[in-house]
Scaffold this motif. Structure first.
Motif, PDB file in Angstrom:
ATOM      1  N   VAL A 367       0.840  -1.204   0.000  1.00 27.67           N
ATOM      2  CA  VAL A 367       0.000   0.000   0.000  1.00 27.67           C
ATOM      3  C   VAL A 367       0.876   1.255   0.000  1.00 27.67           C
ATOM      4  O   VAL A 367       0.589   2.232  -0.710  1.00 27.67           O
ATOM      5  N   LEU A 368       1.956   1.233   0.760  1.00 28.21           N
ATOM      6  CA  LEU A 368       2.860   2.383   0.798  1.00 28.21           C
ATOM      7  C   LEU A 368       3.499   2.625  -0.559  1.00 28.21           C
ATOM      8  O   LEU A 368       3.687   3.770  -0.981  1.00 28.21           O
ATOM      9  N   ASP A 369       3.846   1.551  -1.263  1.00 23.31           N
ATOM     10  CA  ASP A 369       4.394   1.698  -2.611  1.00 23.31           C
ATOM     11  C   ASP A 369       3.387   2.337  -3.555  1.00 23.31           C
ATOM     12  O   ASP A 369       3.728   3.174  -4.393  1.00 23.31           O
ATOM     13  N   ALA A 370       2.124   1.924  -3.417  1.00 25.78           N
ATOM     14  CA  ALA A 370       1.076   2.505  -4.264  1.00 25.78           C
ATOM     15  C   ALA A 370       0.879   3.982  -3.956  1.00 25.78           C
ATOM     16  O   ALA A 370       0.700   4.808  -4.861  1.00 25.78           O
ATOM     17  N   PHE A 371       0.919   4.344  -2.673  1.00 24.42           N
ATOM     18  CA  PHE A 371       0.815   5.758  -2.305  1.00 24.42           C
ATOM     19  C   PHE A 371       1.992   6.558  -2.861  1.00 24.42           C
ATOM     20  O   PHE A 371       1.830   7.710  -3.286  1.00 24.42           O
ATOM     21  N   LYS A 372       3.158   5.950  -2.854  1.00 22.73           N
ATOM     22  CA  LYS A 372       4.330   6.628  -3.392  1.00 22.73           C
ATOM     23  C   LYS A 372       4.124   6.968  -4.864  1.00 22.73           C
ATOM     24  O   LYS A 372       4.490   8.053  -5.328  1.00 22.73           O
ATOM     25  N   TYR A 407      -7.789  -3.777  -3.487  1.00 20.33           N
ATOM     26  CA  TYR A 407      -6.816  -4.658  -2.841  1.00 20.33           C
ATOM     27  C   TYR A 407      -6.922  -4.584  -1.325  1.00 20.33           C
ATOM     28  O   TYR A 407      -6.904  -5.601  -0.620  1.00 20.33           O
ATOM     29  N   VAL A 408      -7.061  -3.362  -0.786  1.00 20.43           N
ATOM     30  CA  VAL A 408      -7.099  -3.171   0.661  1.00 20.43           C
ATOM     31  C   VAL A 408      -8.264  -3.936   1.282  1.00 20.43           C
ATOM     32  O   VAL A 408      -8.147  -4.502   2.383  1.00 20.43           O
ATOM     33  N   GLU A 409      -9.385  -3.978   0.580  1.00 25.24           N
ATOM     34  CA  GLU A 409     -10.562  -4.671   1.116  1.00 25.24           C
ATOM     35  C   GLU A 409     -10.357  -6.174   1.223  1.00 25.24           C
ATOM     36  O   GLU A 409     -11.119  -6.858   1.909  1.00 25.24           O
ATOM     37  N   THR A 410      -9.347  -6.720   0.551  1.00 26.26           N
ATOM     38  CA  THR A 410      -9.091  -8.166   0.584  1.00 26.26           C
ATOM     39  C   THR A 410      -7.975  -8.548   1.554  1.00 26.26           C
ATOM     40  O   THR A 410      -7.673  -9.739   1.693  1.00 26.26           O
ATOM     41  N   ILE A 411      -7.363  -7.588   2.214  1.00 31.67           N
ATOM     42  CA  ILE A 411      -6.247  -7.900   3.116  1.00 31.67           C
ATOM     43  C   ILE A 411      -6.763  -8.625   4.361  1.00 31.67           C
ATOM     44  O   ILE A 411      -7.644  -8.106   5.055  1.00 31.67           O
ATOM     45  N   PRO A 412      -6.229  -9.802   4.684  1.00 33.63           N
ATOM     46  CA  PRO A 412      -6.643 -10.523   5.908  1.00 33.63           C
ATOM     47  C   PRO A 412      -5.884  -9.995   7.124  1.00 33.63           C
ATOM     48  O   PRO A 412      -4.823 -10.499   7.468  1.00 33.63           O
ATOM     49  N   ALA A 413      -6.433  -9.007   7.781  1.00 33.18           N
ATOM     50  CA  ALA A 413      -5.734  -8.365   8.903  1.00 33.18           C
ATOM     51  C   ALA A 413      -6.122  -9.001  10.227  1.00 33.18           C
ATOM     52  O   ALA A 413      -7.256  -9.460  10.414  1.00 33.18           O
ATOM     53  N   GLU A 420      -5.257  -3.619  10.695  1.00 37.43           N
ATOM     54  CA  GLU A 420      -6.720  -3.562  10.633  1.00 37.43           C
ATOM     55  C   GLU A 420      -7.209  -2.125  10.829  1.00 37.43           C
ATOM     56  O   GLU A 420      -8.120  -1.661  10.139  1.00 37.43           O
ATOM     57  N   LYS A 421      -6.596  -1.412  11.773  1.00 42.15           N
ATOM     58  CA  LYS A 421      -6.994  -0.019  12.004  1.00 42.15           C
ATOM     59  C   LYS A 421      -6.706   0.854  10.788  1.00 42.15           C
ATOM     60  O   LYS A 421      -7.486   1.749  10.457  1.00 42.15           O
ATOM     61  N   ALA A 422      -5.585   0.580  10.116  1.00 40.53           N
ATOM     62  CA  ALA A 422      -5.252   1.342   8.910  1.00 40.53           C
ATOM     63  C   ALA A 422      -6.269   1.084   7.807  1.00 40.53           C
ATOM     64  O   ALA A 422      -6.698   2.013   7.098  1.00 40.53           O
ATOM     65  N   ILE A 423      -6.666  -0.178   7.658  1.00 42.03           N
ATOM     66  CA  ILE A 423      -7.654  -0.530   6.633  1.00 42.03           C
ATOM     67  C   ILE A 423      -8.992   0.136   6.928  1.00 42.03           C
ATOM     68  O   ILE A 423      -9.638   0.705   6.040  1.00 42.03           O
ATOM     69  N   GLU A 424      -9.410   0.074   8.184  1.00 33.53           N
ATOM     70  CA  GLU A 424     -10.679   0.691   8.566  1.00 33.53           C
ATOM     71  C   GLU A 424     -10.643   2.195   8.344  1.00 33.53           C
ATOM     72  O   GLU A 424     -11.622   2.793   7.860  1.00 33.53           O
ATOM     73  N   TYR A 425      -9.524   2.835   8.689  1.00 31.61           N
ATOM     74  CA  TYR A 425      -9.393   4.291   8.514  1.00 31.61           C
ATOM     75  C   TYR A 425      -9.466   4.665   7.034  1.00 31.61           C
ATOM     76  O   TYR A 425     -10.151   5.615   6.650  1.00 31.61           O
ATOM     77  N   MET A 426      -8.779   3.899   6.210  1.00 27.65           N
ATOM     78  CA  MET A 426      -8.757   4.202   4.776  1.00 27.65           C
ATOM     79  C   MET A 426     -10.132   4.027   4.142  1.00 27.65           C
ATOM     80  O   MET A 426     -10.577   4.882   3.357  1.00 27.65           O
ATOM     81  N   CYS A 427     -10.809   2.929   4.479  1.00 28.26           N
ATOM     82  CA  CYS A 427     -12.125   2.673   3.889  1.00 28.26           C
ATOM     83  C   CYS A 427     -13.187   3.635   4.430  1.00 28.26           C
ATOM     84  O   CYS A 427     -14.100   4.035   3.698  1.00 28.26           O
ATOM     85  N   LYS A 428     -13.049   4.012   5.694  1.00 22.54           N
ATOM     86  CA  LYS A 428     -14.027   4.906   6.303  1.00 22.54           C
ATOM     87  C   LYS A 428     -14.046   6.269   5.626  1.00 22.54           C
ATOM     88  O   LYS A 428     -15.113   6.876   5.455  1.00 22.54           O
ATOM     89  N   HIS A 429     -12.860   6.764   5.226  1.00 21.83           N
ATOM     90  CA  HIS A 429     -12.768   8.124   4.693  1.00 21.83           C
ATOM     91  C   HIS A 429     -12.607   8.145   3.163  1.00 21.83           C
ATOM     92  O   HIS A 429     -12.149   9.154   2.618  1.00 21.83           O
ATOM     93  N   ARG A 430     -12.987   7.066   2.516  1.00 23.79           N
ATOM     94  CA  ARG A 430     -12.806   7.014   1.055  1.00 23.79           C
ATOM     95  C   ARG A 430     -13.581   8.126   0.348  1.00 23.79           C
ATOM     96  O   ARG A 430     -13.039   8.796  -0.537  1.00 23.79           O
TER      97      ARG A 430
END
Length: 529
Positions: A367-372, A407-413, A420-430
């Protein structure tokens, strides 16, 4: 016959006993299996708890002793890619690319340009009369010419002088000869502070030292004593509070009126300690306009609360987009569309990155690579017009973000983990993140507010606290005026001195009459550069 019947009974009894023993053993085994399963569940829970605690320890240790820069370690480049959706997906940042480095060219005229703005005094290096005697014949030698040896900058300590205002009075002798009286007095500029030795230049300098140089009032005492001026920290603090309340607060009110007229704003907040307050933490809220505006504004607003009543009241008349972080108080503001910061989303995944990485790339690293890649594209478009930038985002950036969210929605956290908190934060504020696809003037991050907050945080490390609520509020006024002046390419000290010379002499001092003293007015731009 009887013997056979007895044998049968014994066999049946033995069989019954064996069945009973077997059932008992099976129940014991079943209980043991259940106990083992329960123990496995306990072990799994404890193992998971240990992992979470280790993650938390690593996060806190990095916060205390690690680098603040959110960059990926070099070891990531040697990891294997994830196998996503049945095919190998190579993170964008791992792909090799050739970078050509241009040779450094020395700029000419840089030193001369730095010296152009200062008066020049020549220092002649000459021989004395005795040294001019020729070593061969003893005759006095003649001066045959000069050459420049070097140039440097000399510093002279500040000079303090007493200003004594002397008022002249005038009379008409012709009127006196006919018995009439005609008198006039030259106007005397009103003082900045009544019954005080503080001049506009002195107060402006104390503000520069405190809010730009970050020298608190108690440390300024020695500086002024070195210049043989005996002023205390109480003098300095009282000057700031009185000037802030009498003059700067009204100018800040006028700047506030201008800020809410814009359609794009930025917001952030940070803690601050005030001894007089009954609350443990007070807060500074930083509101600013877009950096692309012709007349940018930065306002530092002090409040004892961090609740939604502060932005609700401050942005009451604002309509448009508001860049902010994920703090919930920015939701539900009337006529305001929050634009969440992608850098905050990225930070969550950076915190979720494990300290020790395996051979397969970690989902957070992907995910960090994609943000880069997203930020790299945005940087390449920074000089484009808003309409052109918006078109580029729709064509190139949106597909990349859509793929990343899928991709993020499929990550098994692991539950309750940083990932898990990062995934929830990202999806919450999409939804609020994707507002950048509606206007090309919007930014992917709220870093502008972060920089203005950092200005206050650096000072807070030196000031430690404010004694009174009035002092904390005044600090917000002063910072607002000085940082807005800087953003409008003014010298903040000159601007403050100009304000302190002009505002006390206005017939009526209200916000609506201060347009000629705003940082972008023509007169101010000419006098305060």
């Amino acid at each position: 016959m009887s013997n056979q019947s007895n044998g049968t009974d014994k066999n049946n009894e033995t069989t019954t006993q064996l069945v009973a023993m077997l059932q008992e053993q099976m129940s014991i085994n079943q209980a043991q299996i259940l106990a083992n399963q329960k123990q496995l569940q306990v072990n799994e829970a404890l193992t998971q708890e240990v992992k979470l605690l280790r993650e938390q320890i690593a996060y806190l240790t990095n916060k205390l002793y690690g680098k603040s820069k959110e960059s990926l370690p070099e070891s990531l480049s040697g990891q294997l890619s994830l196998d996503l959706f049945g095919e190998s997906v190579v993170p964008p940042a791992i792909q090799e690319e050739e970078i050509s480095v241009q040779p450094h060219k020395r700029k000419k005229g840089t030193k001369a340009k730095k010296l152009n703005d200062f008066p020049t005094r020549e220092v002649h290096c000459e021989l004395t009369e005795e040294e001019r005697h020729c070593q061969q014949c003893g005759t006095t030698m003649s001066d045959m010419g000069i050459k420049k040896a070097r140039e440097e900058i000399a510093f002279h300590q500040a000079r303090i002088e007493t200003l004594k205002y002397v008022q002249h009075s005038y009379c008409c002798k012709a009127c006196e000869r006919v018995g009439d009286t005609s008198l006039k007095k030259a106007p005397v500029p009103k003082p900045l502070l009544s019954n005080s030795l503080a001049s506009p230049s002195l107060v402006a300098e104390t503000m520069f030292l405190k809010f730009i140089q970050k020298v608190p009032a108690y440390r300024q005492e020695k500086y002024w004593q070195q210049l043989r001026l005996d002023i205390s920290r109480d003098n300095i603090t009282n000057w700031h509070i009185r000037v802030g309340q009498d003059f700067l607060s009204i100018l800040v009110e006028r700047l506030h009126q201008e800020l809410v007229k814009r359609t794009i704003a930025y917001a952030d907040e940070t803690t601050y300690r005030v001894l007089e307050s009954q609350k443990q933490n007070n807060y500074y809220w930083v509101f600013s306009t877009s950096k692309q505006e012709e007349d940018p504004i930065v306002l530092y607003h002090h409040s004892e609360s961090r609740g939604n009543d502060v932005p609700k009241k401050f942005l009451k008349n604002f309509q448009g987009y508001l860049h902010c972080d994920g703090y919930s108080v920015y939701d539900g503001l009337a006529n305001v569309l929050p634009v969440r910061c992608l850098a905050h989303v990225r930070r969550k995944f950076h915190e979720a990155l494990p300290k020790e990485l395996g051979e397969t790339i970690h989902p957070a690293a992907y995910v960090l690579d994609a943000f880069k890649e997203c930020f790299k594209k945005e940087k390449a478009w920074k000089d484009l017009l808003p309409a052109e930038r918006l078109e580029k985002r729709q064509k190139e950036l949106r597909p990349l973000l859509d793929q990343l969210y899928a991709y993020v929605e499929t990550i098994p956290a692991v539950p309750k983990s940083k990932l898990e908190k990062a995934i929830e934060y990202m999806c919450k504020h999409r939804e609020s993140v994707e507002h950048v696809f509606e206007d090309g003037r919007l930014e992917l991050t709220n870093n502008q507010s972060e920089r203005f907050v950092k200005e206050l945080v650096i000072g807070r490390k030196n000031y430690l606290f404010s004694s009174s609520l009035a002092g904390a509020q005044t600090s917000g006024y002063i910072l607002s005026v000085m940082k807005t002046a800087e953003w409008n390419k003014l010298n903040p000290t000159r601007y403050l001195q100009y304000l302190f010379e002009e505002l006390p002499n206005l017939p009526v001092l209200i916000a609506d009459h201060l347009d000629d003293y705003l940082p972008w007015s023509k007169t101010v731009q000419e006098k305060c550069k």
